[in-house]
Design a protein around this motif. Structure first.
Motif, mmCIF file in Angstrom:
data_model
loop_
_atom_site.group_PDB
_atom_site.id
_atom_site.type_symbol
_atom_site.label_atom_id
_atom_site.label_comp_id
_atom_site.label_asym_id
_atom_site.label_seq_id
_atom_site.Cartn_x
_atom_site.Cartn_y
_atom_site.Cartn_z
ATOM 1 N N THR A 192 0.906 -1.137 -0.037
ATOM 2 C CA THR A 192 -0.112 -0.022 0.060
ATOM 3 C C THR A 192 1.083 1.281 0.047
ATOM 4 N N GLN A 193 1.809 1.343 1.061
ATOM 5 C CA GLN A 193 2.633 2.662 1.036
ATOM 6 C C GLN A 193 3.463 2.662 -0.176
ATOM 7 N N ASN A 203 1.348 4.306 -2.876
ATOM 8 C CA ASN A 203 1.473 5.603 -2.587
ATOM 9 C C ASN A 203 2.771 6.421 -2.946
ATOM 10 N N GLY A 204 3.781 5.814 -2.569
ATOM 11 C CA GLY A 204 5.062 6.443 -3.142
ATOM 12 C C GLY A 204 5.132 6.299 -4.593
ATOM 13 N N ILE A 222 3.083 6.744 -6.816
ATOM 14 C CA ILE A 222 2.010 7.640 -7.421
ATOM 15 C C ILE A 222 2.832 9.127 -7.228
ATOM 16 N N THR A 223 3.255 9.386 -5.811
ATOM 17 C CA THR A 223 3.636 10.540 -5.546
ATOM 18 C C THR A 223 4.913 10.837 -6.352
ATOM 19 N N LYS A 261 -5.967 11.895 -3.500
ATOM 20 C CA LYS A 261 -5.787 10.620 -2.952
ATOM 21 C C LYS A 261 -7.316 10.195 -2.567
ATOM 22 N N THR A 270 -7.857 4.658 0.367
ATOM 23 C CA THR A 270 -6.689 3.998 0.197
ATOM 24 C C THR A 270 -6.544 2.891 1.429
ATOM 25 N N GLU A 288 -5.385 -0.334 3.542
ATOM 26 C CA GLU A 288 -4.518 -1.205 3.490
ATOM 27 C C GLU A 288 -4.671 -2.665 2.641
ATOM 28 N N TYR A 320 -6.660 8.858 -7.566
ATOM 29 C CA TYR A 320 -6.358 7.504 -7.425
ATOM 30 C C TYR A 320 -6.953 6.995 -6.326
#
Length: 130
Positions: free
Chosen positions: A14-15, A18-19, A21-22, A32, A35, A37, A72
Motif C-alpha cells: 500500500t505505501q 502511494n510512493g 504515485i507521488t 488521493k 486507500t 491497506e 487514485y
C-alpha cells in the motif's frame, strides 16, 4: 530497484503504491481517494506483480500527457482489490501492453478502461483469497 522496490519489504504494498504515485506525478495535483491497506492480502510475488503493473500503467498515463489532476484510490472488497485512477486527458491511454496482460493473467486480474469525453477511468482489479 524499480522492478521490486525495497520499500515493499519495508513498508508494504500500500505505501509503496502511494510512493510510486507521488514520485511519478511530481508535477501534478494528486487527489488521493480511499486507500485501504492491502498488504496482508497479497504475498511477496503477487505484490511485486501488482507494483509492476501499476508502474507500467503510470508510465502510460504520463505518456498520455494528462491535465494536472490525477485521482487514485485503493479499494478492498470482499475478495478483490481495485486500484483505480481517474485522469483528464484527450489522448488514449495504453492499457494492454504484453507485460501488463501477462502479469494480470498470472494474478487472475483484469483491467477496465472507460473514457467519457476527456475523463479516463482505469480500474485494475486483482482477486485474493479471503
Amino acid at each position: 530497484h524499480r522492478l521490486r522496490p525495497y520499500q515493499t519489504d519495508l513498508v508494504g504494498l500500500t505505501q509503496s503504491i502511494n510512493g510510486l504515485i507521488t514520485d511519478t506525478f511530481t508535477d501534478f495535483d494528486i487527489e488521493k481517494g480511499n486507500t485501504d491497506e492491502v498488504n496482508e492480502y497479497f504475498n511477496t510475488d503477487e505484490s511485486m506483480h501488482i507494483f509492476r503493473i501499476l508502474q507500467l500503467l503510470t508510465d502510460s498515463i504520463l505518456a498520455s500527457k494528462p491535465d494536472k489532476q490525477i485521482r487514485y484510490a485503493i479499494t478492498r472488497h470482499v475478495s478483490s482489490v481495485d486500484f483505480g485512477f481517474e485522469i483528464q486527458t484527450t489522448r488514449r491511454i495504453l492499457d494492454g501492453s504484453p507485460d501488463i496482460r501477462n502479469r494480470l493473467e498470472l494474478l487472475k486480474g483484469h483491467i477496465s478502461v472507460q473514457k467519457n469525453q476527456n475523463i479516463t477511468q482505469i480500474i485494475v482489479n486483482i482477486p485474493f483469497t479471503p
